[in-house]
Design a protein around this motif. Sequence first.
Motif, mmCIF file in Angstrom:
data_model
loop_
_atom_site.group_PDB
_atom_site.id
_atom_site.type_symbol
_atom_site.label_atom_id
_atom_site.label_comp_id
_atom_site.label_asym_id
_atom_site.label_seq_id
_atom_site.Cartn_x
_atom_site.Cartn_y
_atom_site.Cartn_z
ATOM 1 N N ILE A 129 0.853 -1.187 0.000
ATOM 2 C CA ILE A 129 0.000 0.000 0.000
ATOM 3 C C ILE A 129 0.889 1.237 0.000
ATOM 4 C CG2 ILE A 129 -1.788 1.263 1.242
ATOM 5 C CD1 ILE A 129 -2.649 -1.381 2.489
ATOM 6 N N ALA A 130 0.653 2.133 -0.941
ATOM 7 C CA ALA A 130 1.466 3.343 -1.068
ATOM 8 C C ALA A 130 1.018 4.392 -0.055
ATOM 9 C CB ALA A 130 1.369 3.898 -2.480
ATOM 10 N N HIS A 131 1.914 4.728 0.871
ATOM 11 C CA HIS A 131 1.623 5.685 1.933
ATOM 12 C C HIS A 131 1.450 7.090 1.374
ATOM 13 C CE1 HIS A 131 3.052 7.917 5.751
ATOM 14 N NE2 HIS A 131 1.808 7.526 5.940
ATOM 15 N N ARG A 132 0.312 7.706 1.664
ATOM 16 C CA ARG A 132 -0.054 9.041 1.174
ATOM 17 C C ARG A 132 -0.019 9.111 -0.355
ATOM 18 N NH1 ARG A 132 3.130 12.979 5.550
ATOM 19 N NH2 ARG A 132 2.598 11.726 7.392
ATOM 20 N N ALA A 140 3.993 14.987 -5.190
ATOM 21 C CA ALA A 140 3.564 15.593 -3.933
ATOM 22 C C ALA A 140 2.514 14.686 -3.297
ATOM 23 C CB ALA A 140 2.986 16.984 -4.191
ATOM 24 N N GLU A 141 2.633 14.435 -2.013
ATOM 25 C CA GLU A 141 1.737 13.495 -1.342
ATOM 26 C C GLU A 141 0.297 13.967 -1.383
ATOM 27 O OE1 GLU A 141 1.937 14.932 3.294
ATOM 28 O OE2 GLU A 141 3.616 13.724 2.541
ATOM 29 N N ASN A 142 -0.626 13.013 -1.388
ATOM 30 C CA ASN A 142 -2.065 13.271 -1.339
ATOM 31 C C ASN A 142 -2.567 14.139 -2.500
ATOM 32 O OD1 ASN A 142 -3.172 11.900 1.051
ATOM 33 N ND2 ASN A 142 -1.773 13.208 2.210
ATOM 34 N N THR A 143 -2.007 13.921 -3.667
ATOM 35 C CA THR A 143 -2.454 14.651 -4.857
ATOM 36 C C THR A 143 -2.890 13.662 -5.935
ATOM 37 O OG1 THR A 143 -0.213 14.723 -5.801
ATOM 38 C CG2 THR A 143 -0.889 16.588 -4.395
ATOM 39 N N LEU A 144 -3.619 14.178 -6.933
ATOM 40 C CA LEU A 144 -4.028 13.334 -8.062
ATOM 41 C C LEU A 144 -2.819 12.898 -8.870
ATOM 42 C CD1 LEU A 144 -7.269 15.129 -9.320
ATOM 43 C CD2 LEU A 144 -7.064 13.178 -7.765
ATOM 44 N N GLU A 145 -1.785 13.743 -8.911
ATOM 45 C CA GLU A 145 -0.556 13.356 -9.605
ATOM 46 C C GLU A 145 0.061 12.119 -8.953
ATOM 47 O OE1 GLU A 145 -1.392 17.538 -10.629
ATOM 48 O OE2 GLU A 145 -1.351 16.410 -8.742
ATOM 49 N N ALA A 146 0.032 12.089 -7.634
ATOM 50 C CA ALA A 146 0.552 10.925 -6.916
ATOM 51 C C ALA A 146 -0.271 9.683 -7.246
ATOM 52 C CB ALA A 146 0.527 11.193 -5.413
ATOM 53 N N LEU A 147 -1.578 9.833 -7.287
ATOM 54 C CA LEU A 147 -2.449 8.707 -7.627
ATOM 55 C C LEU A 147 -2.124 8.166 -9.015
ATOM 56 C CD1 LEU A 147 -4.941 6.871 -7.330
ATOM 57 C CD2 LEU A 147 -6.361 8.816 -8.008
ATOM 58 N N PHE A 173 -5.977 15.664 2.414
ATOM 59 C CA PHE A 173 -4.870 16.419 3.002
ATOM 60 C C PHE A 173 -4.454 15.703 4.285
ATOM 61 C CE2 PHE A 173 -2.779 20.144 4.978
ATOM 62 C CZ PHE A 173 -1.990 20.546 3.908
ATOM 63 N N HIS A 174 -3.184 15.869 4.686
ATOM 64 C CA HIS A 174 -2.689 15.145 5.857
ATOM 65 C C HIS A 174 -2.488 16.021 7.080
ATOM 66 C CE1 HIS A 174 0.485 13.531 8.525
ATOM 67 N NE2 HIS A 174 -0.132 12.377 8.331
ATOM 68 N N ASP A 175 -1.858 17.164 6.939
ATOM 69 C CA ASP A 175 -1.465 17.970 8.098
ATOM 70 C C ASP A 175 -2.643 18.739 8.683
ATOM 71 O OD1 ASP A 175 1.043 17.033 7.519
ATOM 72 O OD2 ASP A 175 1.675 18.846 6.458
#
Length: 384
Positions: A129-132, A140-147, A173-175
Amino acid sequence: MKFSTRKERRANRLNRPWWKKLLLALLAPILTFGTWYAGSLATYYYFPKLNHYFLDMGRPLFLILSGLLHSGLILAAFISLWFWWKLLFNEKLRWRWQACFLSLLLASPAFYLTYKEAEVSADSGPQLIAHRGVSSNNAAENTLEALRLTSTEQPDYLEFDIYETADLEFVIFHDENLSHMADSLKRPHELTLAELTAITVTDPENGHSGKIPSLDQLLDEADRLNQKLLLDIKVSPLDSPDMITRFLSKYQSRLETGQHQVQSSDIAVMQTVLQGNPPFETFLITSTLSDADLPGLTGYSVPLMSLSDELYTQIRERGLQIYVWTTTETEALTSSKQLDIDAIITSYLATSRQNVAQLKELRDYHSLYHQQFVSLKIFPMLSS
């Protein structure tokens, strides 16, 4: 060889006394099942020595012995029934080729099915499982680009974080605030969904950027890519009282259809989620076993360094799954026994995949063989 006629069979019948028939009827299952039971235990206890003498043969030994374990049980049952049949009709105990053929016909499917099932166990390993949503700092984490980028590496799931917004929608978002990724002290709860999705976040460590997506945007893109998600519900004192109820009302059917999963570190959140008996899988993030009432929980998501043997055993005794998550590229599984966990949440998919492959080469097949015996529930001396 020709078949015996009825006349010949009647001529070959014996007039056994009742006590002799009873004695043979009792001895038949004792001898057949006893031989199978003792032989199976012998292979179990001598498996490590066999593996020592036949180096690199652990996997084929496990597969063959697993097949023989179950097919041997079928064979023992058939021989006992054959004995009883002969005794019932007072026939001579002659083992003809027809009986041999029928016994093999019955035992062969059991051998094949168990062999194939053992293959699945031998090749199994934790899901990745890919974290964030990221892998090796590819976005960048938690973005559509990451997906989009990470889904090309074919992880089993991508994990993303969810916060509630000022207008009671949900954003990825995480923070707790935007200071790290967008140079702002604003918190997700202080901005509307439209305001948040207009913000570009930048990872200061690798320079990758992307827009903050809404949960709807993320689910739409995941559906397009046929990618399953693990959604981590973040909590805040600013959450609305009915946040989880609204979340389930709006997204439960989509989560079920997409075979997505939900997790949270907040016990109250998970209790609310579980009240609706959700059709999707649910996990509690924790480093210790919770005594809270969590009926229907799928499992626990535990930091790898906190997963002791005791905690592992306690979770398994409850019949729950175990996810572990790592924080660095150097944190990895260290024992082949850890291959029995259900998933690894990691930011470094390639490294974790290589680590799992290496451990599979050192797999403890005797441990897998032990599970075969325990599943039969007739070897109490091996159940512990």
